[in-house]
Design an enzyme around this catalytic site. Structure first.
Site, PDB file in Angstrom:
ATOM      1  N   CYS A   1      14.252  47.608  -2.600  1.00 35.25           N
ATOM      2  CA  CYS A   1      14.102  48.906  -1.951  1.00 35.25           C
ATOM      3  C   CYS A   1      13.559  48.748  -0.538  1.00 35.25           C
ATOM      4  O   CYS A   1      13.812  49.570   0.334  1.00 35.25           O
ATOM      5  CB  CYS A   1      13.192  49.816  -2.767  1.00 35.25           C
ATOM      6  SG  CYS A   1      11.583  49.101  -3.091  1.00 35.25           S
TER       7      CYS A   1
ATOM      8  N   GLN B   1       5.956  29.543  -4.630  1.00 34.68           N
ATOM      9  CA  GLN B   1       5.190  30.235  -5.671  1.00 34.68           C
ATOM     10  C   GLN B   1       4.363  29.265  -6.514  1.00 34.68           C
ATOM     11  O   GLN B   1       3.489  29.692  -7.264  1.00 34.68           O
ATOM     12  CB  GLN B   1       6.122  31.030  -6.593  1.00 34.68           C
ATOM     13  CG  GLN B   1       6.712  32.281  -5.969  1.00 34.68           C
ATOM     14  CD  GLN B   1       5.680  33.373  -5.709  1.00 34.68           C
ATOM     15  OE1 GLN B   1       4.682  33.507  -6.418  1.00 34.68           O
ATOM     16  NE2 GLN B   1       5.913  34.170  -4.686  1.00 34.68           N
TER      17      GLN B   1
HETATM   18  C1  LIG Z   1       7.060  34.160  -0.215  1.00 36.16           C
HETATM   19  C2  LIG Z   1       8.178  33.243  -0.530  1.00 36.16           C
HETATM   20  C3  LIG Z   1       8.941  32.636   0.490  1.00 36.16           C
HETATM   21  C4  LIG Z   1       8.740  32.955   1.941  1.00 36.16           C
HETATM   22  O1  LIG Z   1       7.541  32.455   2.448  1.00 36.16           O
HETATM   23  P1  LIG Z   1       6.980  33.035   3.839  1.00 36.16           P
HETATM   24  O2  LIG Z   1       5.836  32.149   4.177  1.00 36.16           O
HETATM   25  O3  LIG Z   1       6.559  34.438   3.566  1.00 36.16           O
HETATM   26  O4  LIG Z   1       8.089  32.926   4.822  1.00 36.16           O
HETATM   27  C5  LIG Z   1       9.935  31.748   0.119  1.00 36.16           C
HETATM   28  N1  LIG Z   1      10.158  31.460  -1.171  1.00 36.16           N
HETATM   29  C6  LIG Z   1       9.466  32.016  -2.169  1.00 36.16           C
HETATM   30  C7  LIG Z   1       9.754  31.637  -3.579  1.00 36.16           C
HETATM   31  C8  LIG Z   1       8.438  32.927  -1.885  1.00 36.16           C
HETATM   32  O5  LIG Z   1       7.765  33.484  -2.888  1.00 36.16           O
END
Ligand SMILES: *Cc1c(COP(=O)(O)O)cnc(C)c1O
Length: 395
Positions: free
Chosen positions: A324, A179
Site C-alpha cells: 500500500c 533480516q
Molecule cells: C530492509 C531490507 C532491505 C533494505 O535495506 P535498507 O538498508 O533499508 O536499504 C533489503 N533486504 C531486506 C530483506 C530488508 O529487510
C-alpha cells in the site's frame, strides 16, 4: 499504551550506537582520505570498524565494503556478479519469488538487459527447496541469490545448503541477510557465500548505512564512481560516525542474541497461539523455521490497511504485507508466493517484535487485534456474504 511491533521495517537506535555516533562525529571529523593526522586518525577508526564487522561475520576485513545500506549492497552484489557472468557468456540468474524489492527490482532491470531470471517457488511454508535450486542451476548460471530470512513472513531459507550447492557447481552465491544479521548467527564461511548484504538499521544501528561482504576474488564493480574510497569499489567520503555506530550496534546485538532470541521465541509463541483463536485466520510461513521476532497472519474478510489504521489509533505500530505504501493495490508478492489468494492476502498483518517488547505488549496486542478484526468484519459486506453462505471461506 504504545507498542512498536514493526522491527522488520526498522529498529530503534541503540543507546550505545547513538553515543558512538555523536562521539565519533565530534572527535574524528577528519577525512579518512586526508594524509594529515586528523584524517589518519579517522582512517584508523574506519579500519578498526571494518575488522570488527568482518570478525562478527566470520570474514576478513578486506572483504567488507561499507555501503549506504542493504539496498545498495544487494544492488552491487547482483550487478557485479551478473556483468562478470555476462562477459563469460553466462546470463542466467536464479533467485526466489520472495526476495526483497532491492533484489527483485535489480533482477527486473537485468531482465530488461537480456538476462534470464528464474525465480524459484517457495511453497506454502515460504521456504525454497534445495531440489528446485539444484534443478535450476545450469552451465549458463552466473549467480544464485537467495535471502537468509524473509522480511514479511520471517521464514529462514536453507542458505548453507544452497551455498554448498553453488560452490560445487562453480556458481556465485549472494544472500540478502538484512533480516538475519544481529538476530540469528550469520557466518559467511559457514554459508559459503560470495556476497552478503546487511543493514545497520535492522539491528539497532543508524539508518543509511550497511555493508557488503564480498569474498576475496569474487567480482565487484562500483555502483558509484569517484574517489578511491573502499578500495575503489564505492566512491564517496565515508560516513564514519554511522559506520562506527553500526559496528557497536552489531557487536551489542551479537552479545544479546541468545537472551533476546529466547525472550522473542516465548513472546512469539504467546502471540501466535493467541491470534490463532481468531476464526478464519492463518499464520503465514513455516511455524518453526522463522525469525523469532516475526508473526505474520492473514485474516479473512478484512483489509489489512484498515486494520493497520485502527491499530495505530490504539497505539500499535504494525505492518501489512500489501504494497500500500507504493500506492498500488497489489497484495504482497510474498503472500501470493505462499499461495494466499488476492482477497486473503489483502487481510494480512505483520507484527515484528524486538528487544524492547514485553509480555504486557503481547497481552495488549492479543486484546486489540481480535477486537479490531471483529469490528472490521462486522462492517464488511464480504464477511456478511461468507457468514450467510453466499461465499465460501478460504481460511
Ligand atoms: C530492509 C531490507 C532491505 C533494505 O535495506 P535498507 O538498508 O533499508 O536499504 C533489503 N533486504 C531486506 C530483506 C530488508 O529487510
Amino acid at each position: 499504551m504504545f507498542v512498536y511491533a514493526d522491527h522488520a521495517a526498522t529498529t530503534k537506535l541503540r543507546e550505545s550506537a547513538a553515543k558512538t555516533y555523536v562521539e565519533t562525529a565530534a572527535q574524528y571529523y577528519g577525512n579518512p582520505s586526508s594524509l594529515h593526522s586528523s584524517g589518519q586518525q579517522a582512517k584508523e577508526v574506519l579500519e578498526d570498524c571494518r575488522a570488527r564487522v568482518a570478525a562478527a561475520l566470520g570474514g576478513e576485513a578486506r572483504e567488507i565494503y561499507f555501503t549506504s545500506g542493504g539496498s545498495e549492497a544487494d544492488n552491487q552484489a547482483i550487478l557485479s556478479a551478473a556483468y562478470a557472468g555476462a562477459k563469460k557468456g553466462k546470463k542466467k540468474i536464479v533467485s526466489t519469488a520472495i526476495e526483497h524489492h532491492a533484489v527483485l527490482h535489480t533482477l527486473e532491470k537485468l531482465k530488461r538487459e537480456g538476462f534470464q531470471i528464474v525465480l524459484l517457488p517457495v511453497g506454502e511454508a515460504g521456504i525454497v527447496s534445495l531440489n528446485d535450486a539444484e534443478a535450476a542451476i545450469d552451465g549458463e548460471t552466473a549467480l544464485v541469490s537467495v535471502m537468509f530470512a524473509n522480511n514479511e513472513i520471517g521464514t529462514l531459507q536453507p542458505v548453507k545448503e544452497i551455498g554448498a550447492l553453488c560452490k560445487s557447481r562453480g556458481v556465485l552465491f549472494h544472500t540478502d541477510a538484512v533480516q538475519a544479521v544481529g538476530h540469528v548467527p550469520v557466518d559467511v564461511r559457514e554459508i559459503g557465500c560470495d556476497y552478503l548484504a546487511l543493514s545497520a538499521h535492522k539491528f539497532g544501528g543508524p539508518k543509511g548505512v550497511g555493508a557488503l561482504y564480498c569474498r576475496r576474488g569474487a567480482p565487484l564493480t562500483p555502483l558509484i564512481e569517484g574517489g578511491a574510497q573502499e578500495r575503489g569499489k564505492r566512491a564517496g567520503t565515508e560516513d564514519l560516525p554511522a559506520v562506527a555506530a553500526m559496528t557497536v550496534a552489531l557487536e551489542e546485538s551479537l552479545r544479546e542474541m541468545p537472551a533476546e532470541q529466547e525472550k522473542l521465541k516465548k513472546l512469539q509463541t504467546m502471540l501466535i497461539e493467541g491470534l490463532e483463536k481468531i476464526p478464519h485466520c492463518a499464520l503465514n510461513g513455516d511455524r518453526e523455521r522463522r525469525l523469532a521476532g516475526n508473526t505474520s497472519f492473514c485474516f479473512e474478510g478484512i483489509e489489512g490497511e484498515s486494520l493497520l489504521l485502527l491499530l495505530d489509533e490504539k497505539g500499535i505500530c504494525a505492518s501489512s504485507g500489501s504494497a500500500c505504501t507504493s500506492g498500488s493495490l497489489d497484495p504482497s508478492h510474498v503472500l501470493l508466493a505462499i499461495g494466499r489468494v488476492h482477497d486473503v492476502a489483502h487481510g494480512s498483518l505483520r507484527l515484528t517484535l524486538g528487544a524492547e517488547n514485553t509480555e504486557e505488549d503481547v497481552a495488549y496486542l492479543l486484546k486489540a487485534v481480535p477486537e479490531v478484526v471483529e469490528y472490521l468484519r462486522n462492517m464488511s459486506p464480504v464477511w456478511r456474504d461468507l457468514q450467510e453462505g453466499k461465499r465460501k471461506y478460504i481460511l
